[in-house]
Design an enzyme around this catalytic site. Sequence first.
Site, mmCIF file in Angstrom:
data_model
loop_
_atom_site.group_PDB
_atom_site.id
_atom_site.type_symbol
_atom_site.label_atom_id
_atom_site.label_comp_id
_atom_site.label_asym_id
_atom_site.label_seq_id
_atom_site.Cartn_x
_atom_site.Cartn_y
_atom_site.Cartn_z
ATOM 1 N N HIS A 87 -8.224 -3.482 -6.238
ATOM 2 C CA HIS A 87 -8.206 -3.597 -4.781
ATOM 3 C C HIS A 87 -9.378 -2.804 -4.192
ATOM 4 O O HIS A 87 -9.724 -1.739 -4.699
ATOM 5 C CB HIS A 87 -6.870 -3.082 -4.240
ATOM 6 N N LYS A 97 0.860 -1.200 0.000
ATOM 7 C CA LYS A 97 0.000 0.000 0.000
ATOM 8 C C LYS A 97 0.897 1.251 0.000
ATOM 9 O O LYS A 97 1.937 1.243 -0.629
ATOM 10 C CB LYS A 97 -0.965 -0.048 1.182
ATOM 11 N N GLU A 143 -10.780 -10.944 -1.078
ATOM 12 C CA GLU A 143 -10.508 -10.139 0.107
ATOM 13 C C GLU A 143 -11.826 -9.569 0.642
ATOM 14 O O GLU A 143 -12.305 -8.545 0.140
ATOM 15 C CB GLU A 143 -9.571 -8.980 -0.238
#
Length: 272
Positions: free
Chosen positions: A105, A15, A177
């Site tokens: 993401h 990140k 996720e």
Amino acid sequence: MKTTSRLPMYVANWKMYKTVGQAQAFAQGLRAQLPNDLASPGPTGREMVVCPPFTALAAVGDTLRGSGVRWGAQDLFWESEGAFTGEISPGMLQDVGCSCVIIGHSERRQHFAETDHTVHQKLRAALAHRLTPILCVGESLQDREREVTFQIIARQIKLALHGLPATDIPQLVIAYEPVWAIGTGKTATPVQAEEVHAFIRKLLGQLASETMSQQVRILYGGSIKPNNTAELMQSPNIDGGLVGGASLDVTSFLQIAFWDHTMARTPGGPRA
Ligand code: PGA
């Protein structure tokens, strides 16, 4: 021990953390501790990927080149070049030796207006440039509470892959996720995770073929730590992890990637 021919894959998603110097120090530390048989076929084989911020990609690549560890970006833009201030093209990623890229993401979907359509365009561009796409999907807490998890995951995958030939499917890596597990310290239970992973594999089988779906690595992500990895990774359809916070430290990333080697030191390790 589960039986699968898929090489497990562990991806560090840093990140927006680490300067170039910090990233280089991590890469040197990782390189120094890698086993010789990394990525060999067999139970100890692993694929490892480090995804630093764009600014550190070249330095991480220079340090990891020849080590067997791959490096990748956390996003890309689909155009080759042009007046797109702030964007990075697939060719620019190849130029610094990237071979993978994280796409879609949930933090990008949530904070940067990423949609299923932009995810699709990015996925298409990555495949066209032979960058392994790590396609992220996952439901929110609200989705889970409303019991629409499978519908959400199916929609994200179908729209991301829309119009792509079935033969592209084995090139993909998918990361499941659950949004409620990212950076929260909450992890899906192995049963919850396996249920979604099995669903994803079945869906890929319908979109391509059973054989092709068996080649796709489906990673779990969301608060993976050294002490919860072993439990998750024993499930038949979980082929590795996309690791955020716990990938910022070399030792913890290695403990996660090599959980079966370290389980004696891992509280809550796999059941016999
Ligand atoms: P986390 O992040 O491991 O810190 O929960 C995972 C991710 O966002 O990829």
